[in-house]
Design a protein around this motif. Structure first.
Motif, PDB file in Angstrom:
ATOM      1  N   ILE A 216       0.837  -1.203   0.000  1.00  0.00           N
ATOM      2  CA  ILE A 216       0.000   0.000   0.000  1.00  0.00           C
ATOM      3  C   ILE A 216       0.871   1.253   0.000  1.00  0.00           C
ATOM      4  N   ARG A 217       1.997   1.195   0.680  1.00  0.00           N
ATOM      5  CA  ARG A 217       2.898   2.360   0.733  1.00  0.00           C
ATOM      6  C   ARG A 217       3.399   2.713  -0.666  1.00  0.00           C
ATOM      7  N   LEU A 218       3.819   1.725  -1.435  1.00  0.00           N
ATOM      8  CA  LEU A 218       4.296   2.017  -2.782  1.00  0.00           C
ATOM      9  C   LEU A 218       3.179   2.586  -3.642  1.00  0.00           C
ATOM     10  N   VAL A 219       1.996   2.004  -3.530  1.00  0.00           N
ATOM     11  CA  VAL A 219       0.874   2.433  -4.369  1.00  0.00           C
ATOM     12  C   VAL A 219       0.410   3.834  -4.003  1.00  0.00           C
ATOM     13  N   GLU A 220       0.301   4.126  -2.713  1.00  0.00           N
ATOM     14  CA  GLU A 220      -0.334   5.374  -2.293  1.00  0.00           C
ATOM     15  C   GLU A 220       0.654   6.498  -1.985  1.00  0.00           C
ATOM     16  N   ASP A 221       1.874   6.154  -1.547  1.00  0.00           N
ATOM     17  CA  ASP A 221       2.810   7.194  -1.117  1.00  0.00           C
ATOM     18  C   ASP A 221       3.964   7.429  -2.084  1.00  0.00           C
ATOM     19  N   LEU A 222       4.398   6.385  -2.779  1.00  0.00           N
ATOM     20  CA  LEU A 222       5.621   6.491  -3.570  1.00  0.00           C
ATOM     21  C   LEU A 222       5.394   6.388  -5.071  1.00  0.00           C
ATOM     22  N   ALA A 223       4.173   6.108  -5.497  1.00  0.00           N
ATOM     23  CA  ALA A 223       3.917   5.860  -6.919  1.00  0.00           C
ATOM     24  C   ALA A 223       4.274   7.062  -7.786  1.00  0.00           C
ATOM     25  N   ASP A 224       3.944   8.275  -7.348  1.00  0.00           N
ATOM     26  CA  ASP A 224       4.238   9.462  -8.162  1.00  0.00           C
ATOM     27  C   ASP A 224       5.733   9.580  -8.429  1.00  0.00           C
ATOM     28  N   ASP A 225       6.541   9.382  -7.401  1.00  0.00           N
ATOM     29  CA  ASP A 225       7.993   9.479  -7.568  1.00  0.00           C
ATOM     30  C   ASP A 225       8.510   8.389  -8.495  1.00  0.00           C
ATOM     31  N   ILE A 226       8.008   7.177  -8.325  1.00  0.00           N
ATOM     32  CA  ILE A 226       8.493   6.046  -9.131  1.00  0.00           C
ATOM     33  C   ILE A 226       8.121   6.232 -10.591  1.00  0.00           C
ATOM     34  N   LEU A 227       6.877   6.632 -10.863  1.00  0.00           N
ATOM     35  CA  LEU A 227       6.454   6.823 -12.249  1.00  0.00           C
ATOM     36  C   LEU A 227       7.205   7.980 -12.899  1.00  0.00           C
ATOM     37  N   ALA A 228       7.439   9.054 -12.156  1.00  0.00           N
ATOM     38  CA  ALA A 228       8.184  10.187 -12.707  1.00  0.00           C
ATOM     39  C   ALA A 228       9.630   9.793 -12.993  1.00  0.00           C
ATOM     40  N   ALA A 229      10.222   9.022 -12.072  1.00  0.00           N
ATOM     41  CA  ALA A 229      11.609   8.587 -12.270  1.00  0.00           C
ATOM     42  C   ALA A 229      11.724   7.655 -13.466  1.00  0.00           C
ATOM     43  N   HIS A 230      10.776   6.741 -13.605  1.00  0.00           N
ATOM     44  CA  HIS A 230      10.826   5.820 -14.742  1.00  0.00           C
ATOM     45  C   HIS A 230      10.651   6.577 -16.056  1.00  0.00           C
ATOM     46  N   ALA A 231       9.745   7.546 -16.076  1.00  0.00           N
ATOM     47  CA  ALA A 231       9.545   8.335 -17.293  1.00  0.00           C
ATOM     48  C   ALA A 231      10.808   9.113 -17.655  1.00  0.00           C
ATOM     49  N   GLU A 232      11.482   9.665 -16.652  1.00  0.00           N
ATOM     50  CA  GLU A 232      12.715  10.416 -16.910  1.00  0.00           C
ATOM     51  C   GLU A 232      13.827   9.496 -17.391  1.00  0.00           C
ATOM     52  N   ALA A 233      13.955   8.330 -16.792  1.00  0.00           N
ATOM     53  CA  ALA A 233      14.975   7.376 -17.235  1.00  0.00           C
ATOM     54  C   ALA A 233      14.698   6.926 -18.670  1.00  0.00           C
ATOM     55  N   HIS A 234      13.415   6.718 -18.981  1.00  0.00           N
ATOM     56  CA  HIS A 234      13.042   6.323 -20.338  1.00  0.00           C
ATOM     57  C   HIS A 234      13.350   7.454 -21.327  1.00  0.00           C
ATOM     58  N   ARG A 235      13.093   8.686 -20.920  1.00  0.00           N
ATOM     59  CA  ARG A 235      13.403   9.833 -21.778  1.00  0.00           C
ATOM     60  C   ARG A 235      14.897   9.924 -22.036  1.00  0.00           C
ATOM     61  N   MET A 236      15.707   9.694 -20.996  1.00  0.00           N
ATOM     62  CA  MET A 236      17.165   9.768 -21.152  1.00  0.00           C
ATOM     63  C   MET A 236      17.662   8.707 -22.128  1.00  0.00           C
ATOM     64  N   ARG A 237      17.109   7.500 -22.047  1.00  0.00           N
ATOM     65  CA  ARG A 237      17.540   6.451 -22.969  1.00  0.00           C
ATOM     66  C   ARG A 237      17.165   6.795 -24.409  1.00  0.00           C
ATOM     67  N   ASP A 238      15.938   7.311 -24.578  1.00  0.00           N
ATOM     68  CA  ASP A 238      15.523   7.711 -25.925  1.00  0.00           C
ATOM     69  C   ASP A 238      16.405   8.831 -26.460  1.00  0.00           C
ATOM     70  N   THR A 239      16.772   9.757 -25.571  1.00  0.00           N
ATOM     71  CA  THR A 239      17.620  10.874 -25.985  1.00  0.00           C
ATOM     72  C   THR A 239      18.981  10.382 -26.450  1.00  0.00           C
ATOM     73  N   VAL A 240      19.553   9.456 -25.706  1.00  0.00           N
ATOM     74  CA  VAL A 240      20.879   8.937 -26.049  1.00  0.00           C
ATOM     75  C   VAL A 240      20.844   8.191 -27.378  1.00  0.00           C
ATOM     76  N   ARG A 241      19.764   7.418 -27.609  1.00  0.00           N
ATOM     77  CA  ARG A 241      19.667   6.686 -28.870  1.00  0.00           C
ATOM     78  C   ARG A 241      19.580   7.635 -30.069  1.00  0.00           C
ATOM     79  N   ALA A 242      18.996   8.808 -29.850  1.00  0.00           N
ATOM     80  CA  ALA A 242      18.816   9.760 -30.950  1.00  0.00           C
ATOM     81  C   ALA A 242      19.973  10.740 -31.104  1.00  0.00           C
ATOM     82  N   GLN A 243      20.888  10.791 -30.125  1.00  0.00           N
ATOM     83  CA  GLN A 243      21.973  11.783 -30.165  1.00  0.00           C
ATOM     84  C   GLN A 243      22.967  11.493 -31.282  1.00  0.00           C
ATOM     85  N   ARG A 244      23.493  12.544 -31.867  1.00  0.00           N
ATOM     86  CA  ARG A 244      24.533  12.446 -32.884  1.00  0.00           C
ATOM     87  C   ARG A 244      25.840  12.996 -32.323  1.00  0.00           C
TER      88      ARG A 244
END
Length: 736
Positions: A216-244
């Motif tokens: 319940i703690r992960l779902v109700e208290d930490l989910a926002d941080d985890i989802l934001a962190a995963h989205a940022e990590a995913h963005r960084m990987r996409d950025t690196v793949r596209a970098q020249r």
């Protein structure tokens, strides 16, 4: 007796290119996996529409060579034909006109094992499988030492072999098994306890309590941080793949590394094969360099030793809002843990949904985004609400009323899902006519998953939640995968509990082994029946669930055979009351005294109560449920233990104070009212009342004024109840 060939329509013998599964039965999502008759491996995927079920196949290389051709034809007929209704009716519940993919695979494997047994006896044709040979094989199965149910399943599979052989264009000549004529008893081991859901061990409170807290703690208290962190990590990987490659990026990388090396600062690291290595993608995303630039710098500057000696974090630039024990749980979420945290969040959502609904694992894994909609504000509908009274006196004095919103979860059930008209197996299951009722933690868990998956998609979609999921497979995560993730989640939560300074929230190892996925359902039923006051986190949820199970909306939740959790709760409640009666009988026979308005009747109930538990041994699930319902229907004769209120309840509706406005067939143990005519107390209860009062006095001595006054007042009430017991107590010998 009807035989399968009576009035049969014979199918033409298939060609090598004939599809194995007929088009009318093919599930669209797996149509491309349909095999041909001439293939050595037949996929059963076209028959499977349960998203959590493994895709299965039949491998004919496992069959003895002389029998492959005739058994392939019979198996193809099994998949393309069905038995006559009259043939099936005469054999009762043991047969179906058409069976599901799992028993189909098991049936053909049974035929293959028979083929090897025949080959060892120098029988090389199915025509040699006469009544005498089948009798010998039946005795062979009996002596194999497997359980009664497993042996019965194999015998039925061999009956199917004879039946479908009769439906082929050129029958191989398999004889009718003797057990189909004279019955199976002579070929089956002695009956034992039937097992099933209520034979599974419940999860220990020391395991389930902290596990639910962390989920319940992960779902109700930490989910926002985890989802934001995963989205940022995913963005960084996409950025690196596209970098020249650019001079700017190379210069920024060199400056980044040179600054840290000169200062002796740690280098951003990830763990690979148990050793720290440079987090190349993170460094590339941070500096604007390419992965090739980072790799060349890694070799040129010989960074391996530096990173291994002084590894550093990879903080993501996302705000941290979650808190554990009133403190931020991270200064920053690390890039290297973003994917792992998302995996744990999905696992936590499964634990919450599975445990707090009582649904089966495959039913949870089959849920889709949108399964729990909010009411349409324009329709005039409103959220169903109830009031839960939480009165754990060892936690807080007084009452805590909480309004709890309820939403409905609509999904499918798959176990024994058949067409009501034909009795045929339904590969996609069938929608539950009565939806589950979800309490707030479950709704929150579903909302978190809906932020991860697209609309209408499976909440536990394997392609989204498992990067290594095979591209050709579809559906949800499997039970085995979820079970492994739960064990990983426990390891992470225990490490986090120690890091956060919360040793009391470590998830203890369960004495009966791994947690798995199938034990949540029984554990919920067990705790609802036996722990109305329990541990604080659990007690609140059990109270919610007890209220949910009694609402008008869910009153039919358990009416389907094995379809809901009501049956399990009834069985656990009956067993708990039998244990309570047996324990009371032992204590009063040992000279312990009792008191209370219902004390005399309780003594009589205790003398007759323990016979119920033995009556369950050897019964099937439905018969156990029926026996439990009969036991619980004995108004005024069933003893309920309430460990929170420290009393026994000999429930009679006409004198119950717990639910005067809504008379029920069982007490509301989370709403016990002092002075009720159903109360019984023992010397042991009086002792525990005084012990609890002493605990409250010690807490009051360390608490501020208003709270201390509440603790002291509660302690006084507890001692008054114990004193009242002492004044009115009596023993059986005294009354005699």
């Amino acid at each position: 007796m009807t035989t399968p060939e009576a009035g049969r329509h014979v199918l033409a013998e298939p060609a090598s290119t004939t599809p194995v599964v007929p088009q009318r039965l093919v599930v669209a999502s797996h149509a491309h996996l349909n095999s041909r008759f001439g293939d050595m491996v037949w996929s059963l995927a076209p028959l499977i529409d349960n998203p959590s079920q493994q895709l299965m196949s039949i491998d004919w290389s496992s069959c003895a060579k002389p029998f492959r051709a005739p058994l392939r034809l019979i198996a193809w007929t099994l998949l393309n034909r069905e038995l006559r209704n009259s043939f099936v009716r005469e054999r009762g519940t043991r047969m179906r006109t058409r069976i599901a993919p799992v028993p189909t695979q098991d049936t053909v494997r049974t035929w293959m094992r028979l083929s090897h047994w025949l080959a060892k006896r120098q029988i090389h044709a199915l025509a040699g499988c006469d009544r005498t040979v089948l009798h010998e094989y039946g005795r062979h199965l009996l002596e194999a030492g497997t359980g009664r149910r497993d042996t019965q399943t194999k015998l039925i599979a061999l009956t199917r072999l004879w039946a479908f052989d009769q439906l082929t264009e050129h029958p191989a000549g398999v004889a009718r098994p003797p057990w189909d004529e004279v019955g199976m008893d002579d070929y089956l081991p002695a009956a034992t306890t039937t097992g099933g859901e209520n034979a599974r061990e419940v999860l220990a409170e020391e395991t389930m309590g902290p596990l639910l807290v962390w989920a319940i703690r992960l779902v109700e208290d930490l989910a926002d941080d985890i989802l934001a962190a995963h989205a940022e990590a995913h963005r960084m990987r996409d950025t690196v793949r596209a970098q020249r490659a650019t001079p700017t990026g190379r210069l920024a990388l060199n400056a980044y590394l040179a600054e840290r090396i000169a200062a002796g600062a740690p280098l951003s690291a990830a763990i690979r094969d148990g050793k720290p290595v440079l987090a190349r993608t993170y460094v590339a995303a941070t500096t604007g360099a390419t992965l090739q630039h980072v790799q060349r710098a890694w070799k040129r500057l010989e960074l391996a030793a530096l990173v291994e000696a002084n590894p550093g974090p990879c903080p993501l630039k996302v705000p941290v809002t979650g808190r554990i024990a009133s403190h931020p749980w991270r200064t920053a979420v690390d890039y290297t843990e973003a994917d792992t945290l998302l995996k744990h969040l999905v696992t936590a959502a499964f634990v919450v949904c599975s445990y707090l609904t009582g649904a089966r694992p495959q039913e949870i894994l089959g849920l889709r985004a949108g399964c729990c909609p909010n009411p349409d504000p324009d329709s005039g509908a409103s959220l169903a609400r109830h009031v839960l009274r939480v009165r754990p006196e060892d936690v807080a004095a007084g009452e805590d009323d909480e309004d709890e919103p309820h939403l409905l979860i609509r999904g499918h059930h798959y176990k024994n899902a058949t067409d009501p008209d034909t009795g045929h197996y339904l590969p996609g299951g069938t929608e539950r006519p009565v939806p589950w009722v979800a309490i707030t933690p479950v709704v929150n868990a579903i909302r978190v998953l809906e932020r991860i998956v697209p609309d209408g998609e499976l909440l536990f979609n394997a392609a989204l939640h498992n990067p290594t999921h095979a591209a050709y497979r579809t559906g949800s995560l499997r039970n085995g995968s979820i079970a492994e993730r739960i064990e990983d989640f426990v390891t992470w939560a225990n490490r986090e509990a120690l890091t956060q300074g919360l040793p009391g929230e470590v998830i203890a190892a369960d004495p009966h082994g791994s947690i798995g996925t199938a034990r949540f359902r029984r554990t919920l039923a067990w705790h609802i029946a036996r722990r109305p006051g329990g541990l604080v986190a659990l007690a609140i949820q059990y109270g919610h669930m007890r209220t949910v199970l009694n609402t008008d909306e869910s009153g039919r939740y358990g009416t389907r055979s094995r379809g809901g959790i009501h049956a399990l709760v009834d069985i656990e409640t009956a067993l708990a009351t039998a244990d309570t009666a047996a324990d009371l009988l032992d204590r009063i026979q040992a000279g312990e005294a009792v008191s209370g308005p219902a004390a005399r009747q309780a003594i009589l109930a205790a003398a007759n109560g323990p016979v119920f538990q033995g009556a369950l041994v050897g019964l099937g699930f439905s018969r156990k449920h029926a026996a439990a319902r009969r036991h619980l229907a004995r108004e005024g004769s069933v003893l309920y233990e309430n460990p929170n209120a420290l009393l026994l309840c000999l429930y009679r509706r006409d004198r119950a104070l717990c639910a005067k406005d809504d008379q029920r067939d069982a007490p509301s143990l989370d709403q016990c009212v002092p002075g009720c005519g159903n109360i019984v107390r023992t010397d042991q209860h009086a002792t525990h009342l005084r012990e609890r009062a002493d605990q409250l006095d010690r807490k009051a001595a360390r608490s501020p004024g208003p709270l201390a006054d509440r603790w002291y007042a509660t302690a006084t009430r507890l001692r008054e109840r114990a004193d009242d017991h002492d004044r009115t107590r009596f023993t059986v010998q005294e009354k005699s």
